[in-house]
Each structure stands twice: as structure tokens, then as C-alpha cells.
Enzyme design. Structure first.
Site, PDB file in Angstrom:
ATOM      1  N   CYS A  42       0.817  -1.208   0.000  1.00  0.00           N
ATOM      2  CA  CYS A  42       0.000   0.000   0.000  1.00  0.00           C
ATOM      3  C   CYS A  42       0.859   1.269   0.000  1.00  0.00           C
ATOM      4  O   CYS A  42       0.344   2.367  -0.237  1.00  0.00           O
ATOM      5  CB  CYS A  42      -0.934   0.008   1.204  1.00  0.00           C
ATOM      6  SG  CYS A  42      -2.177  -1.313   1.158  1.00  0.00           S
ATOM      7  N   GLY A 283      -7.330 -13.715   1.125  1.00  0.00           N
ATOM      8  CA  GLY A 283      -6.801 -12.516   0.479  1.00  0.00           C
ATOM      9  C   GLY A 283      -7.530 -12.129  -0.781  1.00  0.00           C
ATOM     10  O   GLY A 283      -8.729 -12.389  -0.955  1.00  0.00           O
ATOM     11  N   LYS A 435     -20.949  18.027  20.343  1.00  0.00           N
ATOM     12  CA  LYS A 435     -21.652  17.077  19.485  1.00  0.00           C
ATOM     13  C   LYS A 435     -20.678  16.681  18.391  1.00  0.00           C
ATOM     14  O   LYS A 435     -20.402  17.466  17.472  1.00  0.00           O
ATOM     15  CB  LYS A 435     -22.906  17.701  18.880  1.00  0.00           C
ATOM     16  CG  LYS A 435     -24.006  18.027  19.889  1.00  0.00           C
ATOM     17  CD  LYS A 435     -25.176  18.701  19.183  1.00  0.00           C
ATOM     18  CE  LYS A 435     -26.248  19.108  20.181  1.00  0.00           C
ATOM     19  NZ  LYS A 435     -27.350  19.861  19.510  1.00  0.00           N
TER      20      LYS A 435
END
Length: 548
Positions: A42, A283, A435
Site C-alpha cells: 500500500c 486474500g 456534538k
């Protein structure tokens, strides 16, 4: 017990390491046809863009280090060319010597991964056409750019690899053009309305975007490579990167007569066993069950591959370990934006037959009064009956990944939008608001689910007849005069109560504001004064994102 593993990297290496931790005396062999058994696949695009500057950073384990730590025999440049299930042997070719031999097994693990799709129209012998799958591919691209002083590049395909390559090619100073067959990038993660934000960022960074492009032929013309499309266009550059997608490497499984899906994925059960009880697979080569829809899917991601490796090892060691499905959680850095998604897209939810609703919110990454707060664009999809969370998509500069992780966890826990309201999440002005954005998404959805507001969407506007309904914009006069949706009249929210007599109570009122908060408040005022109304979910901001 002798376990033979075909393929390393995320899946195969994880099986070997876990199995050794469970069984100190097992015989474990990894066959890898390449030079590297464990590398940062990656991270490969970031080496090309000089973000990662040292080659050694890409290599996570060597055969020597892996053997020293785990006592696993790793045979690189060793290609498995045939499986013989009846004899429980594998034919292995030594790619250094060309010699072949038979290797036996008690349990066999297939972790061959996937291979880049290369259309027949793309020549095999061009030095200017590249795919990116492994470390040698990375070095080849990097060296070619440097040695030929490349100034321009074409990228075919707007998936994760394509967009990562685009960013890193731009980092080298090249002029980059994206050719995409569909109308948007990242179709597996984003719907069109959210992908528009990514398109905007790509254009901002100087990337040339061409959508709905069907490639008919590719050819090298001297020092450039040219792509021809069915639309009669020709695009040329110094090099071409193919990032069309990947296909499972399942040739060995097919030859061994293991069960495959129509797409060619290896079929496995919940224990990741193939149709042969002594052969496991994992995979990027396997078919999985989507955690949300329950349907079969192909989702090649590194995270699931690692988890599957652990489960395969558990089962080989005699533990009862089950894979619970893949939900497709992923994140991408796209220049200054972070893009993330989990669960089903709206398109996938529709295809799976869910009766769903969606909410768009645009909260800030942290308290707006604290410096450097950034807007997060969020889309959350949920069922109309129970509010079960089906999927989420997020784009923004900061705080995107952690909100997506919260939503991914909520989906895994089968939580509802109601539950998001009650999540107690970290708050301090530098990190969030009282929030949290996830809470805000829950609150917005709760208002819809409980009937406190009815909504309409940007794609509904074209069908609204101004003669039959009232189209109302409750932003300020200044905002409205700057730009507004055609046919919408303006009554600012703060003066709405004083102007109710100007509205026709016999007509439904469709209300918009910038992002949906003021239109919600406006609808609450109108509803309690006898008007029928709907709030534009995502407001004018989303409308503009989609319509340019």
C-alpha cells in the site's frame, strides 16, 4: 503437520506467523515466486512520489529475518505451477535454475493475491506502459521517470491505486490526465454525489479529468504513448499507468478443480476452506460475504487479508475460527483531502434490495472557534424501518479517518442511527465538538426517522413544479443574492415567523438553506403553524457539489 503456503505479503505471511505462534513444532514452508515475501504494497505509490525515500522502508520482512523470528522456511523465486489434490503435492518451479520438483503438504494455503487487469488492446512490449503491483514494478516506474525526464503521464482508472498514483506523479512535477470509463472515481466506495468532492480536489490540483471514456486502443508512437477512445479522442503522454482494477489470481485453483465464482474468485466457507477440505484460501483471490448485505462479493483489501490469515492459521492448528465477512472499510489520501468509506454505497444498498434513506451533514472536524477547523462532508445510509446503519462516506481535510472508524465499528456492532445519538466520544476543542460529527449524523437521521422533519434530495428538485409547490430558501439575503437554486424564493430564517402570511398554506413548501440545519429549523416552524413542508437534505452546498 506440514503446511505449505503459496504466496506471501499480507495473507500468506500472516498465516505463517500466526501458525508458528500456535504450534512451535509445525513444518511451515512459504513459496513465493518473487523476491519479496512481505512488503508495504500500500506504500508503493509514495516511493514514486518521494514521500517514502528509502527502498528498505518498503521491505517489511526478508526470508532471513522471517526465518530467524518464526523458523519458517521461505523459498523465494519459487513458483507453484500445479496442485495435485489427490496426491497432496504441489509442483514447484525454481525460477533461478528452471528446475521443477514436487513438494508434499498436509495442509495447503493459497494466497496468490490479484493481478492488475490489462486489456487486450494494450501492447505487452511497450516500455512506456506500466502497472503497479509489487516492488519491482515500483522501481521500474521510478527509474523510468528519472532516466527519461518524463513531463506527462496518463492514468487509466480512478480507483485507489489510480488516485494514489495521480497524486504521486503530480508530486514529481508531471502533468497528469485521468481517463475513467464511468462517470466518477472510487465507485466501490463513493456514490456520485460524494465523488464530486474528489473530482473538485483533483481539478484544484491541476489533474485533467475525462469521464465516460471507453478505451479502444493503445499504442506507442516514438517517444510517447497514445490512448484512443470510442468517442474519437486521442490522449498522449510520456508514460501510461494502467490502474483499471485487479482480478483474482486463481489459475492454480482452477487447474486443481477447486470451486470458483463466476468472476473467477476462489470460493471458501466461513472457515476459509476451499472445496477441498485440506486446502485453504484467503486474500485478494477469494470471494467473501459482504458483512452488511450478506451477498457474495469481491473486496480486495489488505486489512481483511491479514485477518483472514489469522483465521486460516487458527483452523489449521485445530481452533474453531470463523471469518465474519468484509464490509469494505477503506481510506485514501487524495492531495489535501481524506476520503473514506465503509459498508454499502447507496448504489449497493439499492442493488441489495434495502428500503433505505440517506442523510448528508457537513460538521466541522473540531470546535469551529478553535483554529484550523475543517468541514467534513458526510453521507450515511440507513434503513427506513429500524435505522440500521448500512454504509457511510466521508470527505474532508481532517478528522475523516477517525469518524469513519467509529461508523465502521457501529456497523460491525449492528447499531442504528439512534445509537449514534448516544455515543459518548472524545471532546476537547482541538479534537471535536460537544456534538461529534458522528453524533450530528445520528441526530439528523433521528429527526427523519421519528417524523420531526420530512426531507427531499437534490435529485428531486428537477421534478418540482413551482406552480404547485412553494420553493423556499431561508438563507440570508446576502447569501441568496450571491447565488441560489432557480425558482426558490427567499425568506431568511430569522424573519420567517413574521412572514408566514406570505406563504400559501395550500401548497407544500420545499425548504433549503446552506447545509440543512436552518431548513430543518424552518420546517419545524412551518409544521407547527399548519404548513406541509420538506427540508432539502444537504442543502444548497450539496446541490452545488453535484451540479458544479
Amino acid at each position: 503437520m506440514k503446511t505449505l503456503i503459496i504466496g506471501g505479503v499480507a495473507g500468506g505471511a500472516s498465516v505463517a506467523a500466526r501458525l508458528r505462534r500456535l504450534d512451535e513444532h509445525a513444518e511451515i514452508i512459504i513459496l513465493e515466486r518473487g523476491e519479496y515475501i512481505s512488503f508495504a504494497n500500500c506504500g508503493l505509490p509514495y516511493y514514486i512520489g518521494d514521500v517514502i525515500t528509502k527502498k528498505e522502508y518498503l521491505v517489511l520482512q526478508t526470508p532471513q529475518s522471517f526465518d530467524a523470528r518464526f523458523r519458517v522456511e521461505v523459498r523465494v523465486f519459487s513458483e507453484a505451477v500445479a496442485i495435485h489434490p489427490a496426491e497432496k503435492t504441489v509442483t514447484v518451479k525454481n525460477l533461478r535454475t528452471g528446475e521443477s520438483y514436487e513438494e508434499s503438504y498436509d495442509k495447503l494455503v493459497l494466497s496468490p493475491g490479484a493481478e492488475p487487469i490489462r486489456p487486450a488492446s494494450v501492447p505487452e512490449d511497450s516500455e512506456r506502459i506500466f502497472t503497479l503491483r509489487n516492488i519491482p514494478d515500483t522501481y521500474k516506474i521510478k527509474d523510468y521517470i528519472t532516466s527519461h525526464s518524463c513531463k506527462s503521464a496518463l492514468v487509466i482508472g480512478g480507483g485507489y491505486i489510480g488516485l494514489e498514483m495521480i497524486e504521486n506523479l503530480r508530486r514529481t512535477g508531471m502533468d497528469v490526465t485521468l481517463l475513467q470509463r464511468s462517470e466518477q472515481v472510487l465507485r466501490s466506495t463513493l456514490d456520485f454525489d460524494m465523488a464530486c468532492l474528489v473530482h473538485k480536489e483533483l481539478k484544484k490540483q491541476g489533474v485533467h479529468l475525462y469521464f465516460n471514456q471507453k478505451i479502444t486502443s493503445v499504442e506507442q508512437q516514438g517517444s510517447i504513448v497514445c490512448v484512443h477512445t470510442a468517442e474519437g479522442q486521442t490522449y498522449c503522454a510520456d508514460l501510461l499507468v494502467l490502474a483499471i482494477g485487479v482480478a483474482p489470481e486463481s489459475q492454480l485453483a482452477r487447474q486443481a478443480e477447486l470451486a470458483l465464482s463466476e468472476r473467477g474468485c476462489i470460493q471458501v466457507d466461513e472457515h476459509l476452506r476451499t472445496s477441498d477440505a485440506d486446502i485453504y484460501a484467503l486474500g485478494d483471490a477469494i470471494e467473501v460475504t459482504h458483512f452488511v448485505s450478506g451477498l457474495k462479493a469481491y473486496i480486495p483489501l489488505a486489512g481483511p487479508a491479514n485477518r483472514q490469515g489469522r483465521i486460516v492459521a487458527d483452523n489449521i492448528a485445530g481452533l474453531d475460527s470463523v471469518y465474519r465477512g468484509t464490509q469494505g472499510t477503506a481510506v485514501l489520501k487524495c492531495f489535501e483531502q481524506t476520503v473514506a468509506g465503509t459498508g454499502l454505497t447507496e448504489a449497493a444498498a439499492k442493488a441489495a434490495g434495502f428500503d433505505y434513506e440517506k442523510v448528508f451533514v457537513f460538521p466541522m472536524s473540531h470546535a469551529s472557534y478553535y483554529p484550523n477547523a475543517c468541514e467534513i462532508s458526510m453521507k450515511v445510509i440507513f434503513t427506513k424501518d429500524t435505522g440500521r446503519i448500512l454504509g457511510a462516506q466521508l470527505v474532508g481535510k481532517d478528522g475523516v479517518d477517525k469518524r469513519c472508524d467509529v461508523l465502521a465499528t457501529a456497523i460491525r456492532a449492528n447499531m442504528t442511527m439512534y445509537d449514534l445519538v448516544h455515543l459518548e466520544l472524545c471532546y476537547a476543542p482541538p479534537f471535536s465538538s460537544a456534538k461529534d460529527p458522528v453524533n450530528i449524523a445520528g441526530l439528523a437521521a433521528e429527526n427523519i426517522l421519528t417524523g420531526k422533519v420530512d426531507i427531499f434530495h437534490y435529485h428531486d428538485i428537477a421534478a418540482l413544479d413551482p406552480e404547485k409547490v412553494t420553493l423556499l430558501d431561508v438563507r440570508t439575503v446576502k447569501e441568496y443574492n450571491k447565488s441560489h437554486i432557480p425558482n426558490f424564493i427567499n425568506i431568511p430564517l430569522d424573519s420567517l415567523r413574521d412572514n408566514l402570511d406570505k406563504l400559501d398554506a395550500a401548497k407544500p413548501i420545499y425548504v433549503t438553506c446552506l447545509a440543512g440545519l436552518r431548513s430543518y429549523i424552518g420546517c419545524r416552524i412551518l409544521m407547527q403553524n399548519g404548513f406541509a413542508c420538506k427540508s432539502l437534505c444537504g442543502g444548497y452546498e450539496l446541490y452545488c457539489n453535484v451540479n458544479g
